[in-house]
Write a protein that holds these residues in place. Structure first.
Motif, PDB file in Angstrom:
ATOM      1  N   ALA A 112       1.873 -11.443  -1.324  1.00  0.00           N
ATOM      2  CA  ALA A 112       0.677 -11.573  -0.489  1.00  0.00           C
ATOM      3  C   ALA A 112      -0.186 -10.313  -0.592  1.00  0.00           C
ATOM      4  O   ALA A 112      -1.419 -10.400  -0.693  1.00  0.00           O
ATOM      5  CB  ALA A 112       1.071 -11.842   0.960  1.00  0.00           C
ATOM      6  N   THR A 113       0.449  -9.168  -0.586  1.00  0.00           N
ATOM      7  CA  THR A 113      -0.292  -7.909  -0.729  1.00  0.00           C
ATOM      8  C   THR A 113      -0.978  -7.841  -2.093  1.00  0.00           C
ATOM      9  O   THR A 113      -2.155  -7.447  -2.190  1.00  0.00           O
ATOM     10  CB  THR A 113       0.665  -6.711  -0.545  1.00  0.00           C
ATOM     11  OG1 THR A 113       1.238  -6.786   0.765  1.00  0.00           O
ATOM     12  CG2 THR A 113      -0.047  -5.383  -0.725  1.00  0.00           C
ATOM     13  N   GLN A 114      -0.271  -8.235  -3.126  1.00  0.00           N
ATOM     14  CA  GLN A 114      -0.834  -8.243  -4.479  1.00  0.00           C
ATOM     15  C   GLN A 114      -2.058  -9.167  -4.550  1.00  0.00           C
ATOM     16  O   GLN A 114      -3.103  -8.794  -5.107  1.00  0.00           O
ATOM     17  CB  GLN A 114       0.239  -8.699  -5.466  1.00  0.00           C
ATOM     18  CG  GLN A 114      -0.208  -8.802  -6.895  1.00  0.00           C
ATOM     19  CD  GLN A 114       0.873  -9.435  -7.784  1.00  0.00           C
ATOM     20  OE1 GLN A 114       1.697 -10.206  -7.309  1.00  0.00           O
ATOM     21  NE2 GLN A 114       0.848  -9.091  -9.054  1.00  0.00           N
ATOM     22  N   LYS A 119      10.677 -10.461   1.587  1.00  0.00           N
ATOM     23  CA  LYS A 119      10.110  -9.225   1.015  1.00  0.00           C
ATOM     24  C   LYS A 119       9.264  -9.547  -0.206  1.00  0.00           C
ATOM     25  O   LYS A 119       8.162  -9.007  -0.375  1.00  0.00           O
ATOM     26  CB  LYS A 119      11.228  -8.252   0.621  1.00  0.00           C
ATOM     27  CG  LYS A 119      11.874  -7.540   1.762  1.00  0.00           C
ATOM     28  CD  LYS A 119      12.943  -6.589   1.231  1.00  0.00           C
ATOM     29  CE  LYS A 119      13.821  -6.064   2.320  1.00  0.00           C
ATOM     30  NZ  LYS A 119      14.927  -5.246   1.814  1.00  0.00           N
ATOM     31  N   ARG A 120       9.791 -10.403  -1.070  1.00  0.00           N
ATOM     32  CA  ARG A 120       9.037 -10.783  -2.277  1.00  0.00           C
ATOM     33  C   ARG A 120       7.733 -11.485  -1.913  1.00  0.00           C
ATOM     34  O   ARG A 120       6.685 -11.212  -2.499  1.00  0.00           O
ATOM     35  CB  ARG A 120       9.880 -11.688  -3.178  1.00  0.00           C
ATOM     36  CG  ARG A 120      10.954 -10.984  -3.956  1.00  0.00           C
ATOM     37  CD  ARG A 120      11.555 -11.869  -5.049  1.00  0.00           C
ATOM     38  NE  ARG A 120      11.852 -13.228  -4.638  1.00  0.00           N
ATOM     39  CZ  ARG A 120      13.018 -13.643  -4.146  1.00  0.00           C
ATOM     40  NH1 ARG A 120      14.015 -12.787  -4.010  1.00  0.00           N
ATOM     41  NH2 ARG A 120      13.194 -14.901  -3.803  1.00  0.00           N
ATOM     42  N   ARG A 165       8.128 -14.381   9.535  1.00  0.00           N
ATOM     43  CA  ARG A 165       8.673 -13.059   9.856  1.00  0.00           C
ATOM     44  C   ARG A 165       9.068 -13.000  11.323  1.00  0.00           C
ATOM     45  O   ARG A 165      10.129 -12.479  11.669  1.00  0.00           O
ATOM     46  CB  ARG A 165       7.640 -11.967   9.560  1.00  0.00           C
ATOM     47  CG  ARG A 165       7.623 -11.506   8.149  1.00  0.00           C
ATOM     48  CD  ARG A 165       6.781 -10.222   8.013  1.00  0.00           C
ATOM     49  NE  ARG A 165       6.088 -10.238   6.756  1.00  0.00           N
ATOM     50  CZ  ARG A 165       4.814 -10.577   6.564  1.00  0.00           C
ATOM     51  NH1 ARG A 165       4.046 -10.905   7.572  1.00  0.00           N
ATOM     52  NH2 ARG A 165       4.293 -10.572   5.369  1.00  0.00           N
ATOM     53  N   ALA A 166       8.217 -13.542  12.182  1.00  0.00           N
ATOM     54  CA  ALA A 166       8.525 -13.559  13.619  1.00  0.00           C
ATOM     55  C   ALA A 166       9.760 -14.422  13.888  1.00  0.00           C
ATOM     56  O   ALA A 166      10.630 -14.043  14.679  1.00  0.00           O
ATOM     57  CB  ALA A 166       7.319 -14.073  14.409  1.00  0.00           C
ATOM     58  N   ALA A 167       9.847 -15.568  13.241  1.00  0.00           N
ATOM     59  CA  ALA A 167      10.999 -16.450  13.436  1.00  0.00           C
ATOM     60  C   ALA A 167      12.287 -15.785  12.956  1.00  0.00           C
ATOM     61  O   ALA A 167      13.352 -15.996  13.540  1.00  0.00           O
ATOM     62  CB  ALA A 167      10.791 -17.770  12.702  1.00  0.00           C
ATOM     63  N   ALA A 168      12.198 -14.975  11.922  1.00  0.00           N
ATOM     64  CA  ALA A 168      13.381 -14.301  11.381  1.00  0.00           C
ATOM     65  C   ALA A 168      13.931 -13.253  12.345  1.00  0.00           C
ATOM     66  O   ALA A 168      15.118 -12.942  12.306  1.00  0.00           O
ATOM     67  CB  ALA A 168      13.066 -13.664  10.029  1.00  0.00           C
ATOM     68  N   THR A 169      13.069 -12.732  13.210  1.00  0.00           N
ATOM     69  CA  THR A 169      13.525 -11.717  14.165  1.00  0.00           C
ATOM     70  C   THR A 169      13.877 -12.311  15.526  1.00  0.00           C
ATOM     71  O   THR A 169      14.379 -11.610  16.393  1.00  0.00           O
ATOM     72  CB  THR A 169      12.456 -10.612  14.358  1.00  0.00           C
ATOM     73  OG1 THR A 169      11.261 -11.214  14.866  1.00  0.00           O
ATOM     74  CG2 THR A 169      12.177  -9.894  13.046  1.00  0.00           C
TER      75      THR A 169
END
Length: 187
Positions: A114-116, A108-109, A146-150
């Motif tokens: 990345a958005t910032q 999340k951080r 993110r994909a690997a985490a799911t």
């Protein structure tokens, strides 16, 4: 007998813990405790058999108290070892659940970072191909993570390490862009 029954109940719980580990975590993350439920079950069964044998040795017509005492010491040792194996499996599950939670928070951080940085790039339109490329690579890595985490049975330790790399790359891309903004034409 009470100890054996309590261990049998804990073995039932241990089977559930084992199933959660199998379902949710990479096999390599808990390989060292994979056999614990089976081994603990064997120890409990042997302890129960030895306890019955010790009781038979104490019967009025037999009276082999020393052999019975030796068997009971073995029973205690088997029960102690079985308990330790059960506790190790439960501890590993707690450790991996904590690592997963930490990794998800770290993700999340990194996503927020990345958005910032993306907003910074949008607000500062200087030509900076190297920092843009580094940023895109870091965002792509973050998307892969993110994909690997799911995916089934993620390796949370490896994901955490790769997340740290992605965060470092994001920070480098941002620093390069800021440097580029201070020194036009250089990157």
């Amino acid at each position: 007998a009470e100890e054996t029954e309590a261990l049998r109940q804990r073995l039932t719980d241990t089977r559930r813990t084992h199933a959660v580990l199998q379902r949710d975590f990479a096999a390599t993350a808990w390989a060292d405790v994979r056999e614990n439920p089976d081994r603990a079950e064997e120890l409990v069964a042997r302890a129960d058999q030895d306890r019955h044998a010790a009781l038979a040795l104490c019967a009025d017509q037999v009276q082999h108290y020393f052999r019975a005492a030796n068997l009971l010491r073995g029973v205690e040792e088997d029960q102690k070892t079985a308990t330790e194996m059960i506790e190790l499996l439960a501890a590993r599950l707690a450790e991996l659940e904590s690592l997963r939670a930490s990794c998800l928070e770290q993700m999340k951080r990194a996503s927020a970072r990345a958005t910032q940085i993306d907003h910074y790039f949008a607000a500062h339109t200087a030509d900076r191909p190297a920092s843009n490329q580094r940023f895109r690579a870091a965002v792509e890595l973050l998307d892969q993570l993110r994909a690997a985490a799911t995916a089934p049975q993620p390796d949370w330790a490896a994901l955490s390490d790769h997340l740290q790399m992605a965060e470092a790359e994001l920070d480098k891309a941002h620093a390069m862009a800021q440097q580029n903004g201070r020194a036009p034409g250089r990157e």
